[in-house]
Design an enzyme around this catalytic site. Structure first.
Site, mmCIF file in Angstrom:
data_model
loop_
_atom_site.group_PDB
_atom_site.id
_atom_site.type_symbol
_atom_site.label_atom_id
_atom_site.label_comp_id
_atom_site.label_asym_id
_atom_site.label_seq_id
_atom_site.Cartn_x
_atom_site.Cartn_y
_atom_site.Cartn_z
ATOM 1 N N CYS A 182 0.293 -0.488 1.491
ATOM 2 C CA CYS A 182 -0.645 -0.900 0.430
ATOM 3 C C CYS A 182 -2.036 -0.295 0.566
ATOM 4 C CB CYS A 182 -0.737 -2.421 0.372
ATOM 5 S SG CYS A 182 -1.689 -3.155 1.721
ATOM 6 N N CYS A 186 -2.937 0.433 6.163
ATOM 7 C CA CYS A 186 -1.537 0.065 5.972
ATOM 8 C C CYS A 186 -0.836 1.197 5.220
ATOM 9 C CB CYS A 186 -1.433 -1.240 5.193
ATOM 10 S SG CYS A 186 0.270 -1.689 4.770
ATOM 11 N N CYS A 241 -7.476 -0.066 17.287
ATOM 12 C CA CYS A 241 -8.475 -1.138 17.269
ATOM 13 C C CYS A 241 -8.451 -1.747 15.864
ATOM 14 C CB CYS A 241 -9.828 -0.527 17.603
ATOM 15 S SG CYS A 241 -11.166 -1.690 17.726
ATOM 16 N N CYS A 283 0.605 -6.615 7.936
ATOM 17 C CA CYS A 283 -0.531 -6.433 7.037
ATOM 18 C C CYS A 283 -0.761 -7.746 6.293
ATOM 19 C CB CYS A 283 -0.236 -5.305 6.052
ATOM 20 S SG CYS A 283 -1.503 -5.106 4.777
#
EC number: 1.8.4.12
Length: 137
Positions: free
Chosen positions: A98, A95, A118, A46
């Protein structure tokens, strides 16, 4: 979820496109992402919190214009949200740490999972397995 930096802090840290994608649930134009054609071995994280999300060995060329993966590093890495925007029914992926927007998952991927994650390059950072180099999307 982990403590996330404020919007003001993120605007200083991220590019305009990275902020748009991760914080405003945006989508980068297809075939423009910096990590789309990355073929090196390593881990995709991330961009906002550095949580590992995908291994390079699960990345494949789906032809859709965004990096595609068939499996995350763990179930906890990704959060799934029903998305009914733009007159479509999709599953948004964020994510798991977060809550940054990553992209969407579709049931048209290769085996062994049959799924296509994707993902916007602008939501990812890549860590090269061999030399530790970092590349931000």
């Amino acid at each position: 979820m982990a403590n996330q930096p404020s919007a003001e802090e993120l605007k200083k840290k991220l590019s305009e496109m990275q902020f748009y994608v991760t914080q405003d649930r945006g989508t980068e134009p297809p075939f423009t992402g910096r990590l789309l054609h990355n073929k090196r071995d390593g881990v995709y994280h991330c961009l906002v919190c550095d949580t590992p999300l995908f291994h390079s060995h699960t990345k494949y060329d789906s032809g859709c214009g965004w990096p595609s993966f068939y499996q995350p590093v763990s179930e906890e890495a990704i959060r799934y949200i029903d998305d009914f925007s733009h007159g479509m029914q999709r599953v948004e992926i964020r994510c798991g740490n977060c809550d940054a927007h990553l992209g969407h998952v579709f049931p048209d991927g290769p085996q062994p999972t049959g799924e296509r994650y994707c993902v916007n390059s602008a939501s990812l950072a890549f860590s090269d397995e061999k030399n530790g180099d970092q590349l931000k999307g």
